[in-house]
Design a protein around this motif. Structure first.
Motif, PDB file in Angstrom:
ATOM      1  N   LEU A  25       0.802  -0.879  -0.027  1.00  0.00           N
ATOM      2  CA  LEU A  25       0.128   0.092   0.114  1.00  0.00           C
ATOM      3  C   LEU A  25       1.020   1.255  -0.231  1.00  0.00           C
ATOM      4  N   VAL A  46       1.223   2.348  -3.705  1.00  0.00           N
ATOM      5  CA  VAL A  46      -0.120   3.052  -4.377  1.00  0.00           C
ATOM      6  C   VAL A  46       0.024   3.965  -3.778  1.00  0.00           C
ATOM      7  N   HIS A  47       0.220   4.834  -2.701  1.00  0.00           N
ATOM      8  CA  HIS A  47       0.732   6.016  -2.347  1.00  0.00           C
ATOM      9  C   HIS A  47       0.533   7.041  -3.833  1.00  0.00           C
ATOM     10  N   LEU A  60       2.400  16.230   8.457  1.00  0.00           N
ATOM     11  CA  LEU A  60       1.324  15.786   8.437  1.00  0.00           C
ATOM     12  C   LEU A  60      -0.106  16.054   7.990  1.00  0.00           C
ATOM     13  N   GLY A  61      -0.347  15.146   6.520  1.00  0.00           N
ATOM     14  CA  GLY A  61      -1.399  15.081   6.874  1.00  0.00           C
ATOM     15  C   GLY A  61      -1.490  15.667   5.194  1.00  0.00           C
ATOM     16  N   GLY A  62      -0.214  15.662   4.294  1.00  0.00           N
ATOM     17  CA  GLY A  62       0.868  16.041   3.376  1.00  0.00           C
ATOM     18  C   GLY A  62      -0.225  16.983   2.143  1.00  0.00           C
ATOM     19  N   ARG A  63      -0.364  16.357   1.159  1.00  0.00           N
ATOM     20  CA  ARG A  63      -1.044  16.324  -0.709  1.00  0.00           C
ATOM     21  C   ARG A  63      -2.518  16.599  -0.138  1.00  0.00           C
ATOM     22  N   GLY A  64      -3.487  17.603  -0.421  1.00  0.00           N
ATOM     23  CA  GLY A  64      -4.772  17.462  -0.105  1.00  0.00           C
ATOM     24  C   GLY A  64      -5.639  18.123   1.207  1.00  0.00           C
ATOM     25  N   ASP A  65      -4.570  18.038   2.024  1.00  0.00           N
ATOM     26  CA  ASP A  65      -5.080  19.059   3.254  1.00  0.00           C
ATOM     27  C   ASP A  65      -5.845  20.847   3.183  1.00  0.00           C
ATOM     28  N   LYS A  66      -6.356  21.239   1.995  1.00  0.00           N
ATOM     29  CA  LYS A  66      -6.814  22.166   1.718  1.00  0.00           C
ATOM     30  C   LYS A  66      -6.495  23.142   2.662  1.00  0.00           C
ATOM     31  N   GLU A  72       6.679  13.433   1.423  1.00  0.00           N
ATOM     32  CA  GLU A  72       5.010  13.071   1.906  1.00  0.00           C
ATOM     33  C   GLU A  72       5.206  12.170   3.493  1.00  0.00           C
ATOM     34  N   GLU A 129       3.258   8.978   9.827  1.00  0.00           N
ATOM     35  CA  GLU A 129       3.131   9.584  10.554  1.00  0.00           C
ATOM     36  C   GLU A 129       4.609   9.488  11.584  1.00  0.00           C
ATOM     37  N   GLU A 165      -4.363  16.924  19.733  1.00  0.00           N
ATOM     38  CA  GLU A 165      -5.482  16.779  18.667  1.00  0.00           C
ATOM     39  C   GLU A 165      -6.832  17.580  18.642  1.00  0.00           C
ATOM     40  N   ARG A 206      -8.012  19.187  15.629  1.00  0.00           N
ATOM     41  CA  ARG A 206      -8.830  17.241  15.091  1.00  0.00           C
ATOM     42  C   ARG A 206     -10.213  17.339  15.106  1.00  0.00           C
ATOM     43  N   SER A 243      -8.921  21.811  11.624  1.00  0.00           N
ATOM     44  CA  SER A 243     -10.505  20.630  10.851  1.00  0.00           C
ATOM     45  C   SER A 243     -11.546  20.705  12.081  1.00  0.00           C
TER      46      SER A 243
END
Lengths: 345, 293
Positions: free
Chosen positions: A18, A21-22, A43-49, A74, A77, A209, A212, A238
């Motif tokens: 996996l 695949v990332h 942490l969160g990487g691409r797509g964290d807006k 990227e 953890e 935390e 999130r 978030s």
């Protein structure tokens, strides 16, 4: 027991598979000897807006306009953040960028180890020495700092001017000096335009935390709205999505942070206090490209277009022209130094 | 009025705790350590959003969320019951695995590492605006009755007796013909489904999934189980108590009377007090966490 090992082995193999695949990896790059830039995401990487996407946009712009070759890493953890930076530095990149304050210590160390490589840290946390002055980062390390209090000041004024209530709200993530900066600027902005307004400021928690926890964010926002608040500014990752959810249920307003968050709750996001991570990252790549890079603290405020508030076709209808003019006047005052925005509570 | 608001908020906050603690109480009574609640909840939350997104129905979301919890619970049950792995190690593994796998599929399905798009939930938009609008959510009612129902199951039924027996003395239970492993499988699977419902509630109430959105609620629920001395009714009261403490924190914080850090400590301090035996003897099921049989 052997079965167990077999089972665990199979799980491990799937897990490793996996990893490949990332969808992390290299961006399309022009060929030829060009500026080599490595970017390690938080942490969160691409797509964290938010942060990481901002850094991505800035780096891609550099790739297009300056012909820089950009590589992205990227991390998952835990502890391989440092490994990502080290990998890029050891490969002889011209510039290595760490996105997020979490890279502060790793960057400082690596900058000393690889004196020929330029480093930059987005939101790098500058330490304060025993004499009370900030300790300068190593010579080949640029600390990209944002003056969030200035942007927060403007959305504070906006909240008070549009809110139609003597109470305005603030929801912070982790109760920490970094977020207090947002609160301080926001409070000052509110007081600037409405001296008798009160700011209800709450935090979602005291651990990371708290950034999130949308469930907690929603409950905090609901209780603020029920106390008569009409606009809440959040600086809580978030967790803030819960604030928008509360705004949506009670038909009130939220103000986003870091990136334009209009899409999270269309019609209920009054504006967003944006940190132009893309501008900061592009700026530092440009400097390296032009060979004018030096280490030190780079501060991106309203004057540098490093922070700001969103005013576009989506939220135009929510902000009256008079308010818009007032905000622009305040912005000019801050840029010209006529108003000093506090960065601490 | 403000008392009503306080009560309403307490119940809303307590629902995820109640579901997760019910799952925890059941599995632990059967002798399987429930450090996994956090992972089950997160899996349930993600499953719910996936189902609700693609099917456009909150009920389908409940089904897929519970299925996700069941799948994770099956892994936990297989490893701890069949392969006799250490329960605590497995619990940590399941939790870490869930954080990773949900983020992976979030990226894959919705192209974001932060949050999913908005999905349907229970109750029409706008109805939730009133103080008691949340009562339109059927999961709230389920959450309120889950602890009494579990108490009845554990104390009044044959299955409950078997669960207690395998948790206290599996050899003795086996000697009178109780299928120890099967009872434990059922208990762990049910605990996965229950805890997942807690996550389903969170996600559907929020109308979206966000990365690591359970934020430690599974551990609070486990603390409630221990504080309630593994009894469903007491654990339920503990959940309400912890939720009330949280509500108090939210309400008091605005007034800034006491530092929020102190109120945030309440559940943990209470748990330490309970485990230290101050409120009465706190004895876990005798075979809890033991892998030999």
């Amino acid at each position: 027991m052997r079965k167990l090992f077999g089972f665990i082995g199979a799980l491990l193999a799937v897990h490793v598979a996996l990893l490949f695949v990332h969808p992390s990896g290299a961006a399309a790059v022009p060929t030829g000897h060009a500026l080599e830039v490595g970017v390690v995401f938080d942490l969160g990487g691409r797509g964290d807006k938010s942060f990481n996407d901002g850094a991505y946009i800035g780096a891609m712009r550099a790739a297009k306009e300056l012909g820089a070759r950009v590589r992205f890493v990227e991390p998952g953890e835990g502890s391989d953040r440092e490994a990502g930076l080290r990998l890029l530095a050891a490969e002889g990149m011209d510039l290595v960028v760490g996105v997020g304050f979490i890279f502060t210590d790793d960057l400082t160390e690596l900058a000393k180890e690889y004196p020929t490589v330029a480093f930059a840290g987005v939101d790098y946390a500058v330490t304060i020495g025993p004499d009370g002055n900030p300790v300068a980062p190593p010579k080949n390390l640029a600390a990209l700092k944002f003056r969030e209090e200035q942007g927060s000041f403007l959305v504070g004024a906006l909240a008070a001017l549009v809110g139609d209530s003597k109470k305005v709200g603030f929801v912070g993530g982790m109760d920490s000096p970094l977020i207090h900066k947002f609160e301080a600027g926001y409070r000052a902005g509110v007081k600037q335009v409405c001296a008798d307004c009160t700011v209800i400021a709450q935090y979602a928690g005291v651990t990371p935390e708290a950034f999130r926890n949308p469930g907690r964010g929603k409950e905090l926002a609901l209780s603020q709205y029920q106390q008569g608040v009409n606009v809440i500014y959040h600086a809580s990752g978030s967790t803030g999505l819960g604030v928008f959810e509360a705004a949506r249920t009670l038909k009130k307003f939220g103000i986003g942070v870091d990136a334009d968050q209009y899409k999270e709750a269309p019609g209920f996001v009054l504006s967003s206090m944006v940190k132009r991570v893309d501008n900061a990252v592009f700026d530092v790549i440009r400097r390296v490209n032009a060979k004018t890079f030096t280490g030190g603290i780079y501060s991106f405020g309203l004057a540098e277009d490093g922070v700001g508030y969103v005013y576009d076709e989506h939220n135009k209808a929510l902000i009256p022209d008079a308010v818009r003019q007032r905000l622009e006047a305040l912005k000019a005052d801050i840029v010209a130094g006529r108003i000093t925005v506090p960065a601490t509570r | 009025m403000s008392l009503l608001l306080f009560l309403a908020q307490t119940v809303r906050i307590a629902i995820p705790y109640l579901f997760a603690a019910a799952g925890g109480a059941l599995a632990e009574r059967a002798g399987i350590v429930s450090l996994t609640l956090e992972g089950f909840m997160l899996g349930g939350a993600f499953g719910a959003v996936l189902g609700a997104h693609y099917a456009g129905s909150a009920w389908i979301g409940v089904v897929t969320g519970v299925s996700a919890g069941l799948a994770l619970a099956l892994v936990h049950a297989l490893c701890t019951i069949r392969y006799k792995a250490d329960h605590v190690v497995m619990g940590v593994a399941i939790n870490l695995f869930t954080v990773g796998i949900t983020r992976f599929f979030l990226q894959l399905a919705f192209g974001s590492s932060s949050n999913s798009p908005r999905v349907v939930g229970f109750g029409a938009d706008g109805t939730a605006a009133s103080t008691f609008g949340f009562l339109l959510n059927p999961l709230v009612w389920l959450g309120i009755i889950v602890m009494p129902a579990l108490w009845w199951l554990v104390q009044k039924t044959t299955f409950g007796l078997r669960v207690r027996a395998v948790g206290e003395h599996p050899q003795a239970a086996a000697s009178v013909g109780v299928p120890v492993s099967r009872v434990r499988y059922v208990a762990v699977l049910a605990s996965g489904a229950l805890a997942a419902l807690g996550g389903v509630y969170l996600a559907l109430d929020q109308h979206q999934f966000t990365d690591s959105m359970t934020a430690g609620r599974g551990f609070i629920a486990l603390a409630a189980v221990i504080f309630g001395r593994w009894d469903p009714l007491r654990a339920g009261v503990a959940c309400l108590l912890f939720a009330a403490a949280e509500t108090l924190q939210i309400q008091l914080q605005a007034a800034q009377l006491i530092p929020s850090q102190f109120v945030a400590m309440i559940p943990y301090v209470l748990t330490i007090v309970a485990v230290a035996g101050v409120v009465g003897r706190s004895t876990p099921p005798a075979a809890l966490g033991r892998t030999t049989d």
